[in-house]
Design an enzyme around this catalytic site. Structure first.
Site, short mmCIF file in Angstrom:
data_model
loop_
_atom_site.label_atom_id
_atom_site.label_comp_id
_atom_site.label_asym_id
_atom_site.label_seq_id
_atom_site.Cartn_x
_atom_site.Cartn_y
_atom_site.Cartn_z
CE LYS A 111 -3.81 0.28 2.29
NZ LYS A 111 -4.89 0.40 1.31
CB SER A 112 0.54 4.47 -1.78
OG SER A 112 -0.75 4.83 -1.31
CB THR A 113 -0.42 4.35 3.72
OG1 THR A 113 -1.60 4.89 3.11
CG2 THR A 113 -0.24 4.95 5.09
CE1 TYR A 114 2.50 0.59 7.89
CE2 TYR A 114 0.66 -0.26 6.64
CZ TYR A 114 1.24 0.05 7.85
OH TYR A 114 0.56 -0.18 9.02
CB ALA A 115 5.17 2.27 -0.69
CB THR A 135 4.01 -15.69 5.52
OG1 THR A 135 3.51 -16.81 6.26
CG2 THR A 135 5.21 -15.12 6.25
CG LEU A 136 1.40 -10.13 5.12
CD1 LEU A 136 0.56 -9.28 6.06
CD2 LEU A 136 1.11 -9.79 3.67
CD GLU A 137 10.70 -9.04 3.65
OE1 GLU A 137 11.56 -8.23 4.07
OE2 GLU A 137 10.50 -9.25 2.45
CD GLN A 156 -5.24 -3.03 -4.58
OE1 GLN A 156 -4.48 -2.72 -5.49
NE2 GLN A 156 -6.37 -2.39 -4.32
#
Length: 188
Positions: A111-115, A135-137, A156
């Protein structure tokens, strides 16, 4: 191949349990408090991360080896906010459980908010007939500590439909990450 729209995603979630739990709208606020959005979007689904994290640490000064991964390289943490050390990473999992149809390939993007904060989300494609918690890194590329918020949007999912079903699916191959629950470390 074509990318699938919100109506298709909602139908697949409701009829086939492709995404559980499923949020049929884009949630931007909970009880008057702004959150990083999650739920259905125009051409995808914004997933949330659960509050279970594995934060990378080098206290054992081991070498990161995918064939002989040392689970002691992580500190387990449960909480609503995870602080990732500078230039490090953490693993988490989605709140949502996925069941990918045989004719679908799913790609995950951050997501752009984190990027825009230097936090990169990395997930390998969800292959046809894969299922489980994803699993997310989260990589913190900054020289400062970074926050990840549990139960809010983090990435997303985009669903690509093939013109025909694959000859051999992830389930057919007996994939080693099939049906994973919780944060799953590398397996050989």
């Amino acid at each position: 191949m074509s990318i699938k729209c919100d109506r298709w995603i909602e139908r697949m979630a409701r009829e086939y349990g492709m995404i559980e739990p499923f949020e049929p709208r884009l949630v931007r606020e909970i009880e008057g408090k702004k959150v990083v959005s999650y739920g259905i979007s125009s051409y995808g689904y914004d997933v949330r991360c659960a509050n279970e994290f594995k934060i990378f640490t080098n206290i054992n000064t081991t070498i990161v080896d995918p064939k002989h991964f040392d689970a002691r390289s992580f500190v387990d943490f449960v909480g609503d906010v995870c602080i990732i050390p500078p230039n490090s990473f953490a693993l988490a999992r989605t709140v949502e459980y996925f069941r990918i149809p045989r004719n679908i390939l799913t790609i995950c993007v951050g997501k752009s908010t984190y990027a825009r904060c230097g936090i990169i989300v990395n997930v390998t494609p969800l292959e046809p007939e894969w299922e489980g918690h994803v699993t997310l890194e989260f990589s913190n590329t900054t020289p400062l500590p970074a926050k990840i918020y549990a139960f809010e949007g983090v990435a997303q999912m985009l669903f690509l439909e093939a013109d025909e079903v694959c000859a051999v699916s992830y389930r057919d191959r007996g994939g080693k990450y099939l049906g994973q629950r919780g944060v799953t470390l590398p397996r050989i």
